[in-house]
Design a protein around this motif. Structure first.
Motif, PDB file in Angstrom:
ATOM      1  N   ASP A  62       0.922  -1.228   0.056  1.00  0.00           N
ATOM      2  CA  ASP A  62      -0.123   0.085   0.133  1.00  0.00           C
ATOM      3  C   ASP A  62       0.986   1.111  -0.001  1.00  0.00           C
ATOM      4  N   ASP A 201      -2.162   9.699   9.828  1.00  0.00           N
ATOM      5  CA  ASP A 201      -2.679   8.640   8.606  1.00  0.00           C
ATOM      6  C   ASP A 201      -4.197   8.210   9.138  1.00  0.00           C
ATOM      7  N   HIS A 309      -1.779  11.960  -2.907  1.00  0.00           N
ATOM      8  CA  HIS A 309      -1.226  10.518  -3.621  1.00  0.00           C
ATOM      9  C   HIS A 309      -2.365   9.786  -3.741  1.00  0.00           C
ATOM     10  N   ASP A 310      -3.644   9.943  -3.326  1.00  0.00           N
ATOM     11  CA  ASP A 310      -4.800   8.991  -3.437  1.00  0.00           C
ATOM     12  C   ASP A 310      -5.544   9.418  -4.566  1.00  0.00           C
ATOM     13  N   ARG A 391      -4.276   3.790  -7.685  1.00  0.00           N
ATOM     14  CA  ARG A 391      -3.784   5.086  -7.391  1.00  0.00           C
ATOM     15  C   ARG A 391      -2.347   5.262  -7.792  1.00  0.00           C
TER      16      ARG A 391
END
Ligand code: NOJ
Length: 545
Positions: A62, A201, A309-310, A391
């Motif tokens: 991930d 996060d 970044h997503d 992504r």
């Protein structure tokens, strides 16, 4: 903390992933030595703080958000020594560094989880288990299409574990005081190595009800945020917490508190409405997005961004609104849209590479309330690669030059392919080239950031929306002390004549901030009449006569 000390309220953040930024040792993977060599680029742009995506040891399923050691550097990216060297070099250039704190979950390869799989071990309770599969196990998935459930059976533990994200990311049980103590140790460790704070996060999931109140005796899970802050402030008074919390406007005050909880939140509500405004070429959604969330307390600050970044998460809009955005910016939904939430594209391709429109979008990011967060590559208008899965499309290596592999690496095998075809290919879009073109996006952005800093009102000033008589022309004024400055943006592809209601500033003189040679009319009868080209914009000081 005195007002002057609140550096994060005037910060210009620059976000990057070490893995894809610059490779110094030629093995194809970006590294800390490579990043250190590029610090002058970041400082030169005018950024004041770097946000590093996870750089910890990881199975990398991930993009590093699956951590298997919170106290180390992924050996592919360098050593702890390289990290400290990087921090020192950044400090030398006046750059602060914040790092991702990923403690909602770990990788399933983390030794903590491996131990925890033994139900008799002390570690077992570090994660969240259930004997039965909860009835709602197949609801609340973050990655629909990629994830089938949020509770997965572990054959060794013979129990189900909770994972909000991928199956390989078991959620930590922060109700367990040992886990909370460990999180503090992790924070303490990186603070000692010189970081100025953390991007938390998945903050809403971190504090979601996983039994926190039962253990701590505190009924309110948001109280944990206060504990976080207290710990942080004792360890380093000027360190900050920036939360990834895509929450409803009504929840925002729980995260900021009265200034005693988190310092910063990404403004996801504004972000989504901004894209709706860009899609419609109308200012109304932008004004709404600005006014929906309550203003942060004195010590708080928004992090204002266009893309991260997503995927572009649009879950706070209605389905019809999402459809409008899809039609405008992701017409081939099949290839451009992900997780039912939004586009997996960067800004310039979404805006068809229209240079004026791209610049206008970044001008909004740099002038709207909050501290802007520039994602690596945005300064040169990088594109995406839709042939890469999910992504990853927006996570291609930084384009430094027209040398092979964009000057990112000397290896023939970059960790991820560089973009080498189409209008955003590295041969056309790169730092070297734009540095030599005075009119490039890069040079414009440097100038705009400098203007923003000199004006010293955008971002943290008290702001209000200005009435314009034009549906596509958005204007706002920021004030601080006796100073005031305005920004006006034409969101549409047509020329616009707009009359700005500046009656509150009738005795002031507008002075252009971005191009001081460009004259501006005076304010007459409380009104400033401006004519703007398609996607045109102006920033100007409002000086007392
Ligand atoms: C949010 C991060 O931004 C995203 O990239 C990641 O997949 C999830 N958290 C899980 O850590």
């Amino acid at each position: 903390m005195s007002v002057r000390d609140r550096w994060y309220q005037d910060a210009v953040l620059y976000c990057l992933d070490v893995e894809t930024y610059h490779d110094a040792n030629g093995d194809g993977v970006g590294d800390f030595a490579g990043l250190t060599a590029k610090l002058d680029h970041i400082a030169g742009l005018g950024a004041t703080c770097i946000w590093l995506l996870p750089f910890y040891p990881t199975p990398n399923r991930d993009n590093g958000y699956d951590v298997c050691d919170h106290y180390a550097v992924d050996p592919r990216l360098g050593t702890l020594g390289d990290f400290v060297e990087f921090i020192r070099a950044a400090e030398d250039r006046g750059l602060r560094v914040i790092v991702d704190l990923v403690v909602n979950h770990t990788s399933d390869q983390h030794p903590w989880f491996q131990e925890a799989r033994d139900p008799d071990s002390d570690r077992h309770d570090w994660y969240v288990w259930s004997d039965e599969k909860p009835e709602d196990a197949d609801e609340g998935m973050i990655f629909p299409g990629e994830q089938e459930t949020v509770w997965t059976y572990d054959r060794k533990a013979k129990r189900y574990y909770l994972h909000r994200f991928y199956e390989h990311q078991p959620d930590l049980n922060i109700a367990n005081p040992h886990v909370r103590a460990e999180i503090e140790r992790v924070m303490g460790f990186w603070l000692r190595l010189g970081v100025s704070g953390f991007r938390i996060d998945a903050a809403p999931f971190l504090i979601e009800h996983k039994g926190i109140d039962e253990v701590s005796g505190k009924a309110d899970p948001y109280e944990y945020l206060r504990d976080f802050r207290t710990f942080l402030s004792w360890r380093r008074g000027d360190a900050v917490l920036l939360a990834e919390a895509n929450v409803a406007p009504g929840e925002v005050p729980h995260y900021f508190g009265d200034g005693e909880k988190l310092h910063m939140l990404f403004n996801f509500v504004l972000n989504q409405h901004l894209f709706l405004a860009l899609a419609r070429q109308r200012k109304a959604p932008l004004e709404r997005g600005l006014l929906l969330p309550p203003k942060p307390p004195d010590e708080g600050q928004w992090a204002t961004f266009l893309r991260n970044h997503d995927e572009l998460a649009l879950g706070r809009l209605t389905e019809a609104q999402r459809d409008e955005i899809a039609e405008a910016f992701a017409p081939d939904r099949e290839s451009m849209w992900v997780y039912d939430r939004g586009p997996r594209r960067r800004v310039p391709p979404m805006l068809d590479g229209d240079a004026a429109r791209v610049r206008m979008a970044y001008s909004l990011m740099l002038s709207l309330p909050g501290s802007p967060v520039i994602r690596y590559g945005e300064e040169i208008g990088m594109g995406d690669d839709l042939s890469l899965p999910e992504r990853t499309a927006v996570r291609t290596p930084m384009q430094w030059s027209d040398k092979p592999n964009a000057g990112f690496t000397s290896s023939d095998e970059p960790v991820r392919p560089v973009i080498d075809s189409g209008p955003f290919r590295y041969q056309a879009v790169n730092v070297d080239r734009q540095r030599r073109e005075p009119d490039s996006l890069l040079m414009w952005m440097e100038r705009a950031i400098r203007a923003r800093k000199e004006a010293d009102v955008f971002g943290r000033g008290d702001w209000h929306v200005v009435d314009t008589d034009h549906a596509a022309v958005f204007a706002h004024v920021c004030k601080r002390g006796g100073r005031a400055a305005a920004a006006v943006h034409n969101l549409s592809d047509a020329e616009a004549e707009a009359a700005l209601d500046l009656s509150a500033y009738a005795d002031r003189t507008p002075l252009d901030l971005l191009d001081p040679g460009d004259g501006l009319p005076g304010i007459t009868g409380g009104t400033l009449s401006l004519s703007l080209p398609p996607y045109g914009f102006r920033w100007f000081r409002l000086d007392r006569a």
